[in-house]
Design an enzyme around this catalytic site. Structure first.
Site, mmCIF file in Angstrom:
data_model
loop_
_atom_site.group_PDB
_atom_site.id
_atom_site.type_symbol
_atom_site.label_atom_id
_atom_site.label_comp_id
_atom_site.label_asym_id
_atom_site.label_seq_id
_atom_site.Cartn_x
_atom_site.Cartn_y
_atom_site.Cartn_z
ATOM 1 N N ALA A 9 5.147 9.111 7.961
ATOM 2 C CA ALA A 9 3.906 8.339 7.995
ATOM 3 C C ALA A 9 4.235 6.912 7.599
ATOM 4 O O ALA A 9 5.087 6.690 6.741
ATOM 5 C CB ALA A 9 2.881 8.931 7.026
ATOM 6 N N CYS A 10 3.580 5.963 8.233
ATOM 7 C CA CYS A 10 3.785 4.560 7.871
ATOM 8 C C CYS A 10 2.426 3.905 7.651
ATOM 9 O O CYS A 10 1.407 4.422 8.116
ATOM 10 C CB CYS A 10 4.608 3.828 8.930
ATOM 11 S SG CYS A 10 3.779 3.546 10.498
ATOM 12 N N PRO A 11 2.400 2.789 6.954
ATOM 13 C CA PRO A 11 1.123 2.154 6.639
ATOM 14 C C PRO A 11 0.242 1.857 7.857
ATOM 15 O O PRO A 11 -0.969 2.030 7.793
ATOM 16 C CB PRO A 11 1.538 0.861 5.925
ATOM 17 C CG PRO A 11 2.843 1.203 5.291
ATOM 18 C CD PRO A 11 3.522 2.106 6.289
#
Length: 104
Positions: A9-11
């Site tokens: 997951a990334c921002p």
């Protein structure tokens, strides 16, 4: 056979989430390991890890740039936390560290 699971997951929830998943999958498969990667991106959770996946995993890789949803399901497992950029650019090095840990 070594079984690796991961959650990426990334921002922003876009490109890096999926690039990291692909890089980790390729690096694990290159070693002949079984691998399954759940993505938590802009489309929500995809390729969700089930209870069997978690139970049978030798190692869990979680990206640490933002919180991972339902992280409690990995309680009691050995977890490696990595930056999303490292998962994209240094997946092979991550697998080297995991291999070293598993063979100790």
């Amino acid at each position: 056979m070594t079984k690796i699971i991961a959650v990426t997951a990334c921002p922003s929830g876009v490109a890096h989430t999926y690039m990291a998943a692909e890089a980790l999958e390729q690096a694990a498969k290159a070693r002949g390991w079984q691998v399954k990667v759940e993505t938590q991106g802009s489309l929500g959770q995809e390729n969700v890890l089930n209870a069997d996946d978690v139970r049978d995993a030798d190692m869990v890789i979680l990206t640490k740039d933002i919180g991972i949803q339902h992280e409690e399901r990995f309680s009691g497992k050995t977890i490696v936390r990595v930056n999303i950029s490292d998962a994209v650019k240094r997946a092979e090095a991550i697998m080297n560290k995991i291999e070293t840990h598993l063979t100790q």
